[in-house]
Design a protein around this motif. Structure first.
Motif, PDB file in Angstrom:
ATOM      1  N   VAL A  29     -76.399-124.989 -31.809  1.00 52.83           N
ATOM      2  CA  VAL A  29     -77.497-124.984 -30.991  1.00 52.83           C
ATOM      3  C   VAL A  29     -78.137-126.436 -30.526  1.00 52.83           C
ATOM      4  N   ALA A  30     -77.963-127.143 -31.591  1.00 49.21           N
ATOM      5  CA  ALA A  30     -78.562-128.686 -31.222  1.00 49.21           C
ATOM      6  C   ALA A  30     -77.422-129.425 -30.234  1.00 49.21           C
ATOM      7  N   CYS A  31     -76.477-128.875 -30.012  1.00 51.96           N
ATOM      8  CA  CYS A  31     -75.489-129.439 -29.191  1.00 51.96           C
ATOM      9  C   CYS A  31     -75.516-128.838 -27.801  1.00 51.96           C
ATOM     10  N   MET A  32     -76.303-127.859 -27.554  1.00 49.62           N
ATOM     11  CA  MET A  32     -76.625-127.261 -26.233  1.00 49.62           C
ATOM     12  C   MET A  32     -77.196-128.219 -25.136  1.00 49.62           C
ATOM     13  N   PRO A  33     -76.909-128.095 -24.057  1.00 45.27           N
ATOM     14  CA  PRO A  33     -77.310-128.914 -22.867  1.00 45.27           C
ATOM     15  C   PRO A  33     -78.758-128.645 -22.697  1.00 45.27           C
ATOM     16  N   GLY A  34     -79.445-129.464 -22.699  1.00 44.57           N
ATOM     17  CA  GLY A  34     -81.072-129.483 -22.140  1.00 44.57           C
ATOM     18  C   GLY A  34     -81.883-128.994 -23.410  1.00 44.57           C
ATOM     19  N   ILE A  35     -81.469-129.060 -24.718  1.00 41.42           N
ATOM     20  CA  ILE A  35     -82.528-128.816 -25.690  1.00 41.42           C
ATOM     21  C   ILE A  35     -83.446-129.815 -26.067  1.00 41.42           C
ATOM     22  N   VAL A  36     -84.388-129.515 -26.365  1.00 43.33           N
ATOM     23  CA  VAL A  36     -85.629-130.247 -26.555  1.00 43.33           C
ATOM     24  C   VAL A  36     -86.025-130.208 -27.937  1.00 43.33           C
ATOM     25  N   ARG A  37     -86.460-131.518 -28.455  1.00 41.96           N
ATOM     26  CA  ARG A  37     -86.658-131.953 -29.839  1.00 41.96           C
ATOM     27  C   ARG A  37     -85.741-131.520 -31.145  1.00 41.96           C
ATOM     28  N   ALA A  38     -85.520-130.325 -31.132  1.00 43.31           N
ATOM     29  CA  ALA A  38     -84.728-129.921 -32.422  1.00 43.31           C
ATOM     30  C   ALA A  38     -84.280-128.458 -32.334  1.00 43.31           C
ATOM     31  N   SER A  39     -83.028-128.314 -33.051  1.00 45.52           N
ATOM     32  CA  SER A  39     -82.773-126.771 -33.285  1.00 45.52           C
ATOM     33  C   SER A  39     -83.422-126.614 -34.568  1.00 45.52           C
ATOM     34  N   PHE A  40     -84.387-125.661 -34.518  1.00 44.82           N
ATOM     35  CA  PHE A  40     -84.951-125.311 -35.833  1.00 44.82           C
ATOM     36  C   PHE A  40     -84.562-124.047 -36.346  1.00 44.82           C
ATOM     37  N   ALA A  41     -84.667-124.087 -37.726  1.00 44.99           N
ATOM     38  CA  ALA A  41     -84.155-122.609 -38.435  1.00 44.99           C
ATOM     39  C   ALA A  41     -85.262-122.274 -39.288  1.00 44.99           C
ATOM     40  N   MET A  42     -85.920-121.118 -39.248  1.00 47.27           N
ATOM     41  CA  MET A  42     -87.041-120.458 -40.091  1.00 47.27           C
ATOM     42  C   MET A  42     -86.484-120.300 -41.449  1.00 47.27           C
ATOM     43  N   PRO A  43     -87.386-120.136 -42.493  1.00 48.56           N
ATOM     44  CA  PRO A  43     -86.873-119.523 -43.747  1.00 48.56           C
ATOM     45  C   PRO A  43     -86.084-118.410 -43.820  1.00 48.56           C
ATOM     46  N   ASP A  44     -86.053-117.304 -42.828  1.00 47.87           N
ATOM     47  CA  ASP A  44     -85.238-116.407 -42.962  1.00 47.87           C
ATOM     48  C   ASP A  44     -83.890-116.500 -42.337  1.00 47.87           C
ATOM     49  N   ILE A  45     -83.466-117.822 -42.139  1.00 47.02           N
ATOM     50  CA  ILE A  45     -82.275-117.977 -41.617  1.00 47.02           C
ATOM     51  C   ILE A  45     -81.023-117.268 -42.161  1.00 47.02           C
ATOM     52  N   HIS A  46     -80.126-116.640 -41.246  1.00 46.92           N
ATOM     53  CA  HIS A  46     -78.893-116.006 -41.625  1.00 46.92           C
ATOM     54  C   HIS A  46     -77.938-115.993 -40.486  1.00 46.92           C
ATOM     55  N   TRP A  47     -76.668-115.953 -40.611  1.00 47.52           N
ATOM     56  CA  TRP A  47     -75.666-116.095 -39.519  1.00 47.52           C
ATOM     57  C   TRP A  47     -75.876-114.972 -38.642  1.00 47.52           C
ATOM     58  N   GLY A  48     -76.127-115.386 -37.273  1.00 47.53           N
ATOM     59  CA  GLY A  48     -76.198-114.380 -36.291  1.00 47.53           C
ATOM     60  C   GLY A  48     -74.962-114.383 -35.135  1.00 47.53           C
ATOM     61  N   TYR A  49     -75.314-114.248 -33.900  1.00 50.12           N
ATOM     62  CA  TYR A  49     -74.475-114.080 -32.924  1.00 50.12           C
ATOM     63  C   TYR A  49     -74.489-115.301 -31.865  1.00 50.12           C
ATOM     64  N   GLY A  50     -74.082-116.433 -32.020  1.00 48.44           N
ATOM     65  CA  GLY A  50     -74.620-117.330 -31.243  1.00 48.44           C
ATOM     66  C   GLY A  50     -75.567-118.141 -31.977  1.00 48.44           C
ATOM     67  N   PHE A  51     -77.032-118.001 -31.941  1.00 50.74           N
ATOM     68  CA  PHE A  51     -77.959-118.527 -32.609  1.00 50.74           C
ATOM     69  C   PHE A  51     -77.987-118.180 -34.056  1.00 50.74           C
ATOM     70  N   PRO A  52     -78.418-118.997 -35.041  1.00 49.24           N
ATOM     71  CA  PRO A  52     -78.616-118.133 -36.197  1.00 49.24           C
ATOM     72  C   PRO A  52     -79.908-117.360 -36.152  1.00 49.24           C
ATOM     73  N   ILE A  53     -80.000-116.132 -36.811  1.00 53.07           N
ATOM     74  CA  ILE A  53     -80.969-115.410 -37.074  1.00 53.07           C
ATOM     75  C   ILE A  53     -82.217-116.223 -37.709  1.00 53.07           C
ATOM     76  N   GLY A  54     -83.373-116.302 -37.056  1.00 48.30           N
ATOM     77  CA  GLY A  54     -84.274-117.169 -37.694  1.00 48.30           C
ATOM     78  C   GLY A  54     -84.139-118.427 -36.768  1.00 48.30           C
ATOM     79  N   GLY A  55     -83.256-118.804 -35.736  1.00 51.12           N
ATOM     80  CA  GLY A  55     -83.089-120.061 -35.133  1.00 51.12           C
ATOM     81  C   GLY A  55     -83.977-119.994 -33.987  1.00 51.12           C
ATOM     82  N   VAL A  56     -84.725-121.288 -33.621  1.00 48.81           N
ATOM     83  CA  VAL A  56     -85.687-121.340 -32.545  1.00 48.81           C
ATOM     84  C   VAL A  56     -85.303-122.908 -31.823  1.00 48.81           C
TER      85      VAL A  56
END
Length: 164
Positions: A29-56
């Protein structure tokens, strides 16, 4: 990476996710075009489909992307992408009314406007195997939904475990 990856977790949570593919997804996600500031992950992070679940992540309006993968479309949670020929300048004066109209027309939240539904573990397994056809047959959708849901909402070979 275009920005940093920031994971909100203590040492115990970090140890629990070490080796999980969700950490690679934070990097992706941190490599995606136009991302701003950071690829954040909340404490409930786990593997998702594309983004991690809990990713912002937030994306620049002009240089960024629109990714439904960041909002749970992998589990058919009702996320939809809407494309319209309406230009921002034309919509802006009516934005409040437009948002209120969408909110009134699109069900949101668990059980919104629906009858109470409780499924046994066996029935839940049927939903995973049959997919959206189960929901259509039960009156929770229309036949047109069958054409618009990835893999028709099926999770072939899903393994369900009853938790008490």
């Amino acid at each position: 990476m275009n920005v940093d990856g920031v994971i909100f977790a203590d040492d115990q949570l970090i140890d629990a996710i070490r080796g999980d593919q969700c950490l690679q997804q934070v990097i992706n996600v941190a490599c995606m075009p136009g991302i701003v500031r950071a690829s954040f992950a909340m404490p409930d992070i786990h593997w998702g489909y594309g983004f991690p679940i809990g990713g912002v992540a937030a994306f620049d309006l002009d240089r960024g992307v629109v990714s439904p993968g960041g909002v749970g479309y992998d589990i058919n949670c009702g996320v939809r992408l809407l494309r319209t020929p309406l230009l921002r300048a034309a919509a802006e004066p009516q934005l409040d009314a437009l948002i209120e109209g969408l909110f009134a027309a699109v069900p949101a939240g668990v059980g919104t406007g629906r009858r109470d539904l409780r499924l046994s573990p066996t029935e839940l397994g049927d939903v995973a195997e049959i997919g959206v056809k189960w929901a259509v047959d039960a009156g929770f959708g229309g036949t047109r939904d069958l054409d618009y849901i990835e893999a028709q909402g099926r999770i072939a070979g899903a393994d369900f475990e009853q938790v008490s």
